[in-house]
Motif scaffolding. Structure first.
Motif, PDB file in Angstrom:
ATOM      1  N   ARG A 131       0.839  -1.211   0.000  1.00  0.00           N
ATOM      2  CA  ARG A 131       0.000   0.000   0.000  1.00  0.00           C
ATOM      3  C   ARG A 131       0.868   1.252   0.000  1.00  0.00           C
ATOM      4  O   ARG A 131       0.597   2.227  -0.724  1.00  0.00           O
ATOM      5  CB  ARG A 131      -0.921   0.003   1.213  1.00  0.00           C
ATOM      6  CG  ARG A 131      -2.024  -1.043   1.196  1.00  0.00           C
ATOM      7  CD  ARG A 131      -2.821  -1.019   2.492  1.00  0.00           C
ATOM      8  NE  ARG A 131      -3.350   0.325   2.768  1.00  0.00           N
ATOM      9  CZ  ARG A 131      -3.777   0.702   3.974  1.00  0.00           C
ATOM     10  NH1 ARG A 131      -3.723  -0.131   5.005  1.00  0.00           N
ATOM     11  NH2 ARG A 131      -4.260   1.923   4.144  1.00  0.00           N
ATOM     12  N   VAL A 132       1.921   1.234   0.807  1.00  0.00           N
ATOM     13  CA  VAL A 132       2.823   2.386   0.872  1.00  0.00           C
ATOM     14  C   VAL A 132       3.588   2.534  -0.443  1.00  0.00           C
ATOM     15  O   VAL A 132       3.778   3.651  -0.948  1.00  0.00           O
ATOM     16  CB  VAL A 132       3.797   2.238   2.050  1.00  0.00           C
ATOM     17  CG1 VAL A 132       4.769   3.419   2.096  1.00  0.00           C
ATOM     18  CG2 VAL A 132       3.031   2.133   3.367  1.00  0.00           C
ATOM     19  N   ALA A 133       3.996   1.419  -1.009  1.00  0.00           N
ATOM     20  CA  ALA A 133       4.744   1.464  -2.270  1.00  0.00           C
ATOM     21  C   ALA A 133       3.908   2.074  -3.385  1.00  0.00           C
ATOM     22  O   ALA A 133       4.409   2.888  -4.187  1.00  0.00           O
ATOM     23  CB  ALA A 133       5.190   0.054  -2.653  1.00  0.00           C
ATOM     24  N   VAL A 134       2.641   1.697  -3.451  1.00  0.00           N
ATOM     25  CA  VAL A 134       1.758   2.254  -4.483  1.00  0.00           C
ATOM     26  C   VAL A 134       1.610   3.762  -4.295  1.00  0.00           C
ATOM     27  O   VAL A 134       1.660   4.532  -5.269  1.00  0.00           O
ATOM     28  CB  VAL A 134       0.385   1.549  -4.444  1.00  0.00           C
ATOM     29  CG1 VAL A 134      -0.617   2.272  -5.341  1.00  0.00           C
ATOM     30  CG2 VAL A 134       0.529   0.094  -4.878  1.00  0.00           C
ATOM     31  N   ALA A 135       1.441   4.200  -3.050  1.00  0.00           N
ATOM     32  CA  ALA A 135       1.327   5.635  -2.782  1.00  0.00           C
ATOM     33  C   ALA A 135       2.620   6.362  -3.138  1.00  0.00           C
ATOM     34  O   ALA A 135       2.595   7.463  -3.699  1.00  0.00           O
ATOM     35  CB  ALA A 135       0.980   5.857  -1.307  1.00  0.00           C
ATOM     36  N   ALA A 136       3.765   5.743  -2.847  1.00  0.00           N
ATOM     37  CA  ALA A 136       5.049   6.353  -3.181  1.00  0.00           C
ATOM     38  C   ALA A 136       5.224   6.457  -4.691  1.00  0.00           C
ATOM     39  O   ALA A 136       5.721   7.470  -5.208  1.00  0.00           O
ATOM     40  CB  ALA A 136       6.183   5.531  -2.575  1.00  0.00           C
ATOM     41  N   ARG A 137       4.799   5.425  -5.395  1.00  0.00           N
ATOM     42  CA  ARG A 137       4.905   5.450  -6.860  1.00  0.00           C
ATOM     43  C   ARG A 137       4.080   6.582  -7.447  1.00  0.00           C
ATOM     44  O   ARG A 137       4.547   7.308  -8.346  1.00  0.00           O
ATOM     45  CB  ARG A 137       4.440   4.109  -7.418  1.00  0.00           C
ATOM     46  CG  ARG A 137       4.621   3.969  -8.917  1.00  0.00           C
ATOM     47  CD  ARG A 137       3.923   2.716  -9.415  1.00  0.00           C
ATOM     48  NE  ARG A 137       4.247   2.438 -10.814  1.00  0.00           N
ATOM     49  CZ  ARG A 137       3.550   1.627 -11.578  1.00  0.00           C
ATOM     50  NH1 ARG A 137       2.479   0.996 -11.090  1.00  0.00           N
ATOM     51  NH2 ARG A 137       3.899   1.432 -12.838  1.00  0.00           N
ATOM     52  N   ARG A 159      10.867   1.551  -8.997  1.00  0.00           N
ATOM     53  CA  ARG A 159      10.802   0.111  -9.223  1.00  0.00           C
ATOM     54  C   ARG A 159      10.974  -0.587  -7.880  1.00  0.00           C
ATOM     55  O   ARG A 159      11.524  -0.004  -6.935  1.00  0.00           O
ATOM     56  CB  ARG A 159      11.881  -0.329 -10.209  1.00  0.00           C
ATOM     57  CG  ARG A 159      11.699   0.326 -11.576  1.00  0.00           C
ATOM     58  CD  ARG A 159      12.543  -0.356 -12.631  1.00  0.00           C
ATOM     59  NE  ARG A 159      13.241   0.611 -13.454  1.00  0.00           N
ATOM     60  CZ  ARG A 159      14.117   0.284 -14.397  1.00  0.00           C
ATOM     61  NH1 ARG A 159      14.407  -0.990 -14.608  1.00  0.00           N
ATOM     62  NH2 ARG A 159      14.705   1.211 -15.110  1.00  0.00           N
ATOM     63  N   ALA A 160      10.518  -1.808  -7.799  1.00  0.00           N
ATOM     64  CA  ALA A 160      10.439  -2.473  -6.497  1.00  0.00           C
ATOM     65  C   ALA A 160      11.160  -3.814  -6.489  1.00  0.00           C
ATOM     66  O   ALA A 160      11.266  -4.499  -7.512  1.00  0.00           O
ATOM     67  CB  ALA A 160       8.970  -2.689  -6.110  1.00  0.00           C
ATOM     68  N   TYR A 168      13.285   1.677  -5.631  1.00  0.00           N
ATOM     69  CA  TYR A 168      14.437   2.344  -6.228  1.00  0.00           C
ATOM     70  C   TYR A 168      13.986   3.364  -7.272  1.00  0.00           C
ATOM     71  O   TYR A 168      13.040   3.117  -8.019  1.00  0.00           O
ATOM     72  CB  TYR A 168      15.338   1.333  -6.943  1.00  0.00           C
ATOM     73  CG  TYR A 168      16.186   0.476  -6.046  1.00  0.00           C
ATOM     74  CD1 TYR A 168      17.517   0.793  -5.783  1.00  0.00           C
ATOM     75  CD2 TYR A 168      15.673  -0.684  -5.481  1.00  0.00           C
ATOM     76  CE1 TYR A 168      18.308   0.001  -4.981  1.00  0.00           C
ATOM     77  CE2 TYR A 168      16.452  -1.489  -4.669  1.00  0.00           C
ATOM     78  CZ  TYR A 168      17.770  -1.147  -4.426  1.00  0.00           C
ATOM     79  OH  TYR A 168      18.541  -1.947  -3.627  1.00  0.00           O
ATOM     80  N   ALA A 169      14.711   4.463  -7.321  1.00  0.00           N
ATOM     81  CA  ALA A 169      14.551   5.433  -8.401  1.00  0.00           C
ATOM     82  C   ALA A 169      15.936   5.910  -8.809  1.00  0.00           C
ATOM     83  O   ALA A 169      16.800   6.114  -7.949  1.00  0.00           O
ATOM     84  CB  ALA A 169      13.703   6.623  -7.958  1.00  0.00           C
TER      85      ALA A 169
END
Length: 293
Positions: A155-161, A172-173, A184-185
Motif C-alpha cells: 500500500r505504501v509502495a503504491v502511494a510512493a509510486r 521500481r520495487a 528504487y529510483a
C-alpha cells in the motif's frame, strides 16, 4: 552435478582464472539443509542479472562461515589474501575521512571467489566509486512493524509510486528478502546530503498522506502496526542489500525484483517471498526488472 554428488572442494576456471571452491557440502542453512555448494550454484546462475547492480560499487559482504544460525560478520575491508585479479577501490569514509579498501565485485570470478568466503549477503551503497560524492540511486526501505506485513508495504509502495510519478520519477520495487520492500529510483549525480534530504522529504510526505500506516521516525516504539519508511539508507555511509542477494534467514530467501502487477496481486505475505529457485524463475520470465538502474 547435483549438490549431493558434488565433491567437497574443487578448482574451476572462470574467465581464464582459477577459483578454488571449498567445503561445498557444508550446510549453511541448517533448517533446510541448503549447502555452500548450492549457494555458489545460485550465485553462478543469477550472476548475469546481479553483476550489473554490484559493478562499480563498494561491496560489503556479510559472511556466515558456520551457517546462518550463528553470528555472521560484516566484511567491509578487502582481505589481504584476495587474488590479485580481484579489483578494489580506496574510498574515504564520510565520517572520519580515513580510506577503506573496498572490494569491487564486477565479474563472475570475483563473485564466486567472494561467495566461497561464505558471503551469504552482498550489500552496496547508492553511489559508485567513480564518483563517491554523488548518488545515482534513491532507495526507500519499507519495513513493517508487526502486526503489519509486506502487504501493508505494498500500500505504501503504491502511494510512493503515485507521489514520485507526479515529479517525473520512476519507482521500481524488489522484495527485501525479509519482511519488507525496497523501492528504487534513478538519480543523476545528486550530492549525498541532497539525496538523503530528498528521501526524508518523501518519507514525511507519505507519513502526512497515510498517518495511520506510515512512520518516518526511527524510534522503534512508534513502529508496531505501521510501515517504517527508512529514508536513512540514502546516507553516504549506509548500504542496502543488493538485488538478487541471498538473505541470512532460517530458510534461503532472495531480495527479488518484482513487477507492480505482482505487488497488486499479492494476497498473502508468502506471495512476496522468493526462494533461490523462485528468484531464478522470476528472472527467466521477466529478465532483470531493475535493468538500467
Amino acid at each position: 552435478m547435483s549438490p549431493d554428488r558434488r565433491p567437497a572442494s574443487q578448482t574451476v576456471e572462470i574467465d581464464g582464472r582459477k577459483v578454488k571452491l571449498t567445503n561445498l557440502d557444508k550446510v549453511l542453512y541448517p533448517e533446510s539443509g541448503f549447502t555452500k555448494g548450492e549457494v555458489l550454484d545460485y550465485y553462478a546462475r543469477v550472476a548475469p542479472v546481479m553483476l550489473p547492480h554490484l559493478a562499480g560499487r563498494a561491496a560489503t559482504l556479510i559472511r556466515y562461515p558456520d551457517g546462518v544460525d550463528t553470528s555472521g560478520f560484516f566484511a567491509k575491508h578487502a582481505p589481504a589474501h584476495r587474488p590479485e585479479w580481484v579489483r578494489t577501490a580506496s574510498v574515504a569514509a564520510s565520517s572520519s575521512g580515513k580510506h577503506i579498501e573496498y572490494l569491487l565485485i564486477d565479474d563472475l570470478s570475483s563473485l564466486m571467489w567472494a561467495a566461497n568466503l561464505a558471503a551469504i549477503e552482498f550489500h552496496v551503497p547508492q553511489w559508485r566509486v567513480s564518483d563517491a560524492a554523488h548518488h545515482d540511486l534513491l532507495v526507500l526501505d519499507l519495513d513493517p512493524g508487526e502486526p503489519a506485513t509486506v502487504l501493508d508495504c505494498v500500500r505504501v509502495a503504491v502511494a510512493a509510486r503515485e507521489l514520485l510519478s507526479t515529479h517525473g520519477m520512476e519507482l521500481r520495487a524488489k522484495t527485501s528478502g525479509g519482511k519488507g520492500l525496497h523501492l528504487y529510483a534513478p538519480l543523476e549525480a545528486v550530492p549525498a546530503a541532497q539525496a538523503r534530504e530528498l528521501a526524508h522529504t518523501i518519507a514525511l510526505g507519505l507519513e502526512a498522506q497515510l498517518p495511520d500506516l506510515v512512520v518516518s521516525n526511527m524510534a522503534k516504539r512508534e513502529r508496531p502496526g505501521k510501515v517504517f519508511l527508512d529514508w536513512s539508507q540514502n546516507t553516504h555511509a549506509k548500504t542496502t542489500v543488493a538485488p538478487y542477494s541471498l538473505r541470512a534467514r532460517p530458510r534461503p530467501t532472495v531480495s527479488t525484483p518484482v513487477t507492480w502487477e505482482q505487488l497488486a496481486a499479492a494476497e498473502h505475505p508468502g506471495d512476496l517471498r522468493f526462494s533461490p529457485a523462485e528468484a531464478l524463475e522470476q528472472v527467466a520470465e521477466h529478465g532483470d526488472l531493475l535493468s538500467g538502474l
